[in-house]
Scaffold this motif. Sequence first.
Motif, mmCIF file in Angstrom:
data_model
loop_
_atom_site.group_PDB
_atom_site.id
_atom_site.type_symbol
_atom_site.label_atom_id
_atom_site.label_comp_id
_atom_site.label_asym_id
_atom_site.label_seq_id
_atom_site.Cartn_x
_atom_site.Cartn_y
_atom_site.Cartn_z
ATOM 1 N N CYS A 12 0.838 -1.209 0.000
ATOM 2 C CA CYS A 12 0.000 0.000 0.000
ATOM 3 C C CYS A 12 0.869 1.253 0.000
ATOM 4 O O CYS A 12 0.528 2.256 -0.639
ATOM 5 C CB CYS A 12 -0.935 0.010 1.203
ATOM 6 N N GLU A 13 1.988 1.191 0.696
ATOM 7 C CA GLU A 13 2.924 2.322 0.729
ATOM 8 C C GLU A 13 3.434 2.624 -0.681
ATOM 9 O O GLU A 13 3.548 3.785 -1.076
ATOM 10 C CB GLU A 13 4.080 1.981 1.661
ATOM 11 N N VAL A 14 3.727 1.580 -1.439
ATOM 12 C CA VAL A 14 4.190 1.774 -2.818
ATOM 13 C C VAL A 14 3.092 2.433 -3.654
ATOM 14 O O VAL A 14 3.362 3.360 -4.431
ATOM 15 C CB VAL A 14 4.640 0.433 -3.433
ATOM 16 N N PHE A 15 1.852 1.988 -3.497
ATOM 17 C CA PHE A 15 0.747 2.619 -4.227
ATOM 18 C C PHE A 15 0.559 4.069 -3.787
ATOM 19 O O PHE A 15 0.197 4.926 -4.588
ATOM 20 C CB PHE A 15 -0.550 1.822 -4.066
ATOM 21 N N GLY A 16 0.820 4.346 -2.504
ATOM 22 C CA GLY A 16 0.759 5.721 -2.027
ATOM 23 C C GLY A 16 1.799 6.598 -2.696
ATOM 24 O O GLY A 16 1.540 7.754 -3.051
ATOM 25 N N VAL A 17 2.993 6.046 -2.900
ATOM 26 C CA VAL A 17 4.052 6.788 -3.587
ATOM 27 C C VAL A 17 3.670 7.029 -5.043
ATOM 28 O O VAL A 17 3.918 8.112 -5.589
ATOM 29 C CB VAL A 17 5.404 6.038 -3.469
ATOM 30 N N GLN A 22 1.566 10.887 -9.045
ATOM 31 C CA GLN A 22 0.459 11.304 -9.907
ATOM 32 C C GLN A 22 -0.083 12.668 -9.499
ATOM 33 O O GLN A 22 -0.403 13.491 -10.345
ATOM 34 C CB GLN A 22 -0.665 10.261 -9.881
ATOM 35 N N VAL A 23 -0.192 12.908 -8.206
ATOM 36 C CA VAL A 23 -0.664 14.207 -7.718
ATOM 37 C C VAL A 23 0.306 15.305 -8.139
ATOM 38 O O VAL A 23 -0.108 16.382 -8.558
ATOM 39 C CB VAL A 23 -0.858 14.196 -6.180
ATOM 40 N N SER A 24 1.607 15.018 -8.058
ATOM 41 C CA SER A 24 2.589 16.040 -8.437
ATOM 42 C C SER A 24 2.588 16.300 -9.938
ATOM 43 O O SER A 24 2.947 17.390 -10.371
ATOM 44 C CB SER A 24 3.989 15.625 -7.978
ATOM 45 N N MET A 25 2.145 15.316 -10.729
ATOM 46 C CA MET A 25 2.127 15.488 -12.182
ATOM 47 C C MET A 25 0.795 16.044 -12.684
ATOM 48 O O MET A 25 0.780 16.882 -13.574
ATOM 49 C CB MET A 25 2.402 14.144 -12.878
ATOM 50 N N ARG A 26 -0.327 15.565 -12.136
ATOM 51 C CA ARG A 26 -1.639 15.883 -12.703
ATOM 52 C C ARG A 26 -2.588 16.633 -11.784
ATOM 53 O O ARG A 26 -3.436 17.368 -12.243
ATOM 54 C CB ARG A 26 -2.316 14.594 -13.147
ATOM 55 N N LYS A 27 -2.513 16.368 -10.502
ATOM 56 C CA LYS A 27 -3.380 16.996 -9.501
ATOM 57 C C LYS A 27 -4.880 16.700 -9.708
ATOM 58 O O LYS A 27 -5.717 17.493 -9.340
ATOM 59 C CB LYS A 27 -3.149 18.507 -9.446
ATOM 60 N N GLY A 28 -5.214 15.555 -10.277
ATOM 61 C CA GLY A 28 -6.612 15.196 -10.487
ATOM 62 C C GLY A 28 -7.204 14.494 -9.279
ATOM 63 O O GLY A 28 -6.497 14.040 -8.370
ATOM 64 N N LEU A 29 -8.522 14.386 -9.246
ATOM 65 C CA LEU A 29 -9.234 13.749 -8.141
ATOM 66 C C LEU A 29 -8.839 12.279 -7.996
ATOM 67 O O LEU A 29 -8.651 11.784 -6.879
ATOM 68 C CB LEU A 29 -10.748 13.876 -8.353
ATOM 69 N N ARG A 30 -8.681 11.598 -9.099
ATOM 70 C CA ARG A 30 -8.327 10.178 -9.069
ATOM 71 C C ARG A 30 -6.964 9.967 -8.391
ATOM 72 O O ARG A 30 -6.789 9.043 -7.591
ATOM 73 C CB ARG A 30 -8.311 9.635 -10.490
ATOM 74 N N TRP A 32 -5.568 11.981 -6.180
ATOM 75 C CA TRP A 32 -5.744 12.278 -4.755
ATOM 76 C C TRP A 32 -6.404 11.109 -4.027
ATOM 77 O O TRP A 32 -6.018 10.778 -2.899
ATOM 78 C CB TRP A 32 -6.567 13.553 -4.552
ATOM 79 N N LEU A 33 -7.400 10.496 -4.655
ATOM 80 C CA LEU A 33 -8.075 9.354 -4.026
ATOM 81 C C LEU A 33 -7.125 8.171 -3.851
ATOM 82 O O LEU A 33 -7.143 7.503 -2.810
ATOM 83 C CB LEU A 33 -9.303 8.955 -4.841
ATOM 84 N N ALA A 38 -4.399 4.741 -0.381
ATOM 85 C CA ALA A 38 -3.221 3.887 -0.225
ATOM 86 C C ALA A 38 -2.497 4.166 1.088
ATOM 87 O O ALA A 38 -2.125 3.233 1.807
ATOM 88 C CB ALA A 38 -2.276 4.081 -1.415
ATOM 89 N N PHE A 39 -2.293 5.435 1.421
ATOM 90 C CA PHE A 39 -1.606 5.737 2.675
ATOM 91 C C PHE A 39 -2.469 5.396 3.890
ATOM 92 O O PHE A 39 -1.949 4.933 4.905
ATOM 93 C CB PHE A 39 -1.151 7.194 2.719
ATOM 94 N N ALA A 40 -3.776 5.584 3.798
ATOM 95 C CA ALA A 40 -4.651 5.195 4.905
ATOM 96 C C ALA A 40 -4.593 3.684 5.125
ATOM 97 O O ALA A 40 -4.488 3.209 6.268
ATOM 98 C CB ALA A 40 -6.085 5.652 4.633
ATOM 99 N N GLY A 41 -4.648 2.939 4.042
ATOM 100 C CA GLY A 41 -4.539 1.485 4.144
ATOM 101 C C GLY A 41 -3.186 1.056 4.684
ATOM 102 O O GLY A 41 -3.086 0.161 5.530
ATOM 103 N N SER A 42 -2.143 1.718 4.230
ATOM 104 C CA SER A 42 -0.796 1.391 4.672
ATOM 105 C C SER A 42 -0.631 1.615 6.173
ATOM 106 O O SER A 42 -0.136 0.740 6.888
ATOM 107 C CB SER A 42 0.219 2.233 3.895
ATOM 108 N N PHE A 43 -1.055 2.779 6.649
ATOM 109 C CA PHE A 43 -0.921 3.066 8.079
ATOM 110 C C PHE A 43 -1.809 2.158 8.922
ATOM 111 O O PHE A 43 -1.408 1.726 10.009
ATOM 112 C CB PHE A 43 -1.231 4.526 8.372
ATOM 113 N N SER A 44 -2.994 1.839 8.443
ATOM 114 C CA SER A 44 -3.881 0.948 9.188
ATOM 115 C C SER A 44 -3.287 -0.451 9.311
ATOM 116 O O SER A 44 -3.285 -1.049 10.396
ATOM 117 C CB SER A 44 -5.245 0.864 8.497
ATOM 118 N N LEU A 45 -2.798 -0.978 8.204
ATOM 119 C CA LEU A 45 -2.205 -2.309 8.230
ATOM 120 C C LEU A 45 -0.916 -2.333 9.045
ATOM 121 O O LEU A 45 -0.639 -3.304 9.764
ATOM 122 C CB LEU A 45 -1.954 -2.795 6.804
#
Length: 104
Positions: A12-17, A22-30, A32-33, A38-45
């Motif tokens: 999940c951490e890798v998907f967060g990265v 993607q946020v730094s390149m495009r800044k789209g809603l997708r 951001w989601l 990914a980071f929420a899942g990573s920290f929870s796990l």
Amino acid sequence: MAWLTLALAGCCEVFGVIGLKQVSMRKGLRAWLLLIAAFAGSFSLLSYSMQYIAMGTAYAVWTGIGTVGGALVGMFLYGEPKEWRRVVFIAMILSAAVGLKLIS
């Protein structure tokens, strides 16, 4: 089960990265989601796995998976350099994480 959870937290951490890139390149809603989920899942796990694995070991393995995964994603998806020295140090990080698993 805790080690599997920790491995999933690292993935999940890798998907967060990826989401961060993607946020730094495009800044789209997708993007951001993906980043937030990914980071929420990573920290929870990670939090769950730390109930059964020593904090230092769990955190080191989690960051190792994230570091190695992030570096590999950068090399294969984003055209970052693939020089041999970089691969050697990635292998060292991975072997350290495996070593921590073996002695725990």
